[in-house]
Design an enzyme around this catalytic site. Structure first.
Site, PDB file in Angstrom:
ATOM      1  N   LYS A  35      14.548   4.093 -21.748  1.00  0.00           N
ATOM      2  CA  LYS A  35      14.500   3.459 -20.424  1.00  0.00           C
ATOM      3  C   LYS A  35      14.677   1.940 -20.548  1.00  0.00           C
ATOM      4  CE  LYS A  35       9.531   3.366 -20.965  1.00  0.00           C
ATOM      5  NZ  LYS A  35       8.263   4.025 -20.654  1.00  0.00           N
ATOM      6  N   ARG A 131      -2.190   6.042 -12.665  1.00  0.00           N
ATOM      7  CA  ARG A 131      -0.948   5.425 -12.234  1.00  0.00           C
ATOM      8  C   ARG A 131      -0.089   6.503 -11.574  1.00  0.00           C
ATOM      9  NH1 ARG A 131       2.628   2.481 -16.826  1.00  0.00           N
ATOM     10  NH2 ARG A 131       3.108   4.674 -17.203  1.00  0.00           N
ATOM     11  N   TYR A 257      11.699 -31.618 -20.739  1.00  0.00           N
ATOM     12  CA  TYR A 257      11.168 -31.746 -19.383  1.00  0.00           C
ATOM     13  C   TYR A 257       9.660 -31.951 -19.386  1.00  0.00           C
ATOM     14  CZ  TYR A 257      15.615 -30.061 -17.482  1.00  0.00           C
ATOM     15  OH  TYR A 257      16.923 -29.923 -17.147  1.00  0.00           O
ATOM     16  N   MET A 305      16.344 -24.123 -19.736  1.00  0.00           N
ATOM     17  CA  MET A 305      17.131 -22.931 -19.444  1.00  0.00           C
ATOM     18  C   MET A 305      18.030 -22.550 -20.621  1.00  0.00           C
ATOM     19  SD  MET A 305      19.767 -22.249 -16.304  1.00  0.00           S
ATOM     20  CE  MET A 305      18.557 -22.500 -15.011  1.00  0.00           C
TER      21      MET A 305
END
Ligand SMILES: *Cc1c(COP(=O)(O)O)cnc(C)c1O
Length: 360
Positions: A35, A131, A257, A305
């Site tokens: 998956k 769940r 940053y 990024m």
């Protein structure tokens, strides 16, 4: 002539890990979980690499199953969450998909379907994870309804999923196991399925007709401590890049940053061509290990990024083009994940399409 960032997928390591899962449970059928794009490794490539040894594959939804069929995978494919709408039962019957049944609407969709071929059904039991799945006291009734349906193949598999299998100190797996036993004890010759990676590796008493390992076949350990069998796993994904810039900065200078990290000594900073746009976690804190020229160096500054910065002051002769490993063969993804407060599962699975996958 290309950006150096890539993931390398070692399909032989994948096959070896799958063979280990099979050898640990010689009396079980081992169904690899593919998956979520095979936990980020490329679902079709992974399924093709295991196609000669895997008896079936596990996916989350019918879209994934169809992708495998369209790529020529002929094995049964189990939809772990069953159907999301009634029409999927028809597709599943036509395509040979097996359906997990987790709730009443899914059960009714199968029983009421107008299909020519019977479907294979797995019945999900909620033994404590809360769940998906039927409550233990509902199971006998659901099993009977499904068994009596002419749309359902004879051999129903009853399954559950462990919530804390990787935690050997927890008694929860034993509780779930006991609940499961009680639930199926009156069923004659029923087939069952319990084990995920952690239980395949560490709990032989949970091995049943079908085991369902995922993470381990990608070569990562579900445990946060050494474990005899897990230590034999071979990492399948290596995320790598290269140094794209090198500079000296003075004590007190900031990098990247926000300028929050500051050099405490005259430092050599290597800029690496990988960032959160390439699946490297933006939450990675200063000090997260990064391998430059095979040597562990600390991440500094914040993750951009497309770039990260690494303190390579203690290395000699770092130059543009030098190889960098973010995780993989030499640096376990679990270590990077632990540094970031997440799981290796997440880091592998969210690998974006932007990063080219190389299957050597
Ligand atoms: C994903 C999944 C697994 C595999 O879990 P791992 O920890 O990756 O081995 C097994 N069973 C079910 C129902 C799953 O959804």
């Amino acid at each position: 002539m290309s950006r150096p960032t890539q993931v390398t997928i070692d399909l032989q390591a994948l096959r070896d890990n799958f063979a280990l899962a099979q050898s640990l449970a010689p009396n079980a059928q081992t169904m690899p979980m593919v998956k979520a794009n095979a936990y980020g490794h490329g679902m079709v490539a992974v399924a093709q690499a295991l196609a000669d040894t895997a008896p079936a594959f596990g996916v989350a939804c019918i879209e994934e199953a169809l992708e495998l069929r369209d790529a020529g995978i002929t094995q049964p494919i189990l939809l772990l969450e069953g159907t999301f709408s009634a029409d999927e039962v028809n597709t599943a019957a036509l395509k040979g998909f097996w359906l997990m049944v987790e709730n009443q609407p899914q059960k009714e969709a199968i029983i009421n379907a107008d299909i020519a071929q019977r479907v294979n059904v797995w019945l999900g039991v909620d033994t404590g994870m809360h769940r998906l799945g039927f409550a233990p006291q509902e199971v006998a009734g659901v099993f009977r309804d499904l068994s009596e349906s002419r749309n359902v193949n004879e051999q129903i598999v009853v399954a559950t999923h462990f919530a804390c299998a990787e935690d050997f100190d927890s008694e929860f797996t034993d509780k779930q196991l006991a609940t499961f036993h009680k639930t199926v004890t009156d069923f004659d010759s029923v087939k069952t399925s319990l084990a995920n990676s952690a239980s395949v590796l560490g709990r032989p008493d949970t091995h049943r007709d079908w085991n369902r390992p995922g993470y381990m076949i990608y070569g990562a350990s579900p445990f946060d401590q050494p474990q005899e069998n897990a230590d034999k796993l071979k990492p399948v994904m290596t995320l790598s890049s290269a140094v794209i810039s090198v500079r000296q900065i003075d004590t007190g200078e900031a990098v990247g940053y926000s300028g929050k990290w500051r050099a405490e000594r005259p430092s050599t900073i290597a800029t690496i061509g990988i960032g959160y746009g390439d699946g490297y976690p933006r939450t990675a804190p200063y000090g997260t290990p990064v391998l430059v020229n095979g040597i562990e160096c600390p991440l500094v500054g914040s993750v951009s990024m497309d770039m990260i910065s690494v303190d390579v002051t203690d290395l000699e002769n770092v130059a543009i083009g030098d190889p960098v490993e973010l995780w993989g063969k030499q640096l376990a993804v679990n270590r990077v994940a632990a540094s970031c407060g997440t799981l290796g599962y997440e880091l592998l699975t969210r690998m974006p399409l932007r990063v080219p996958k190389i299957y050597p």
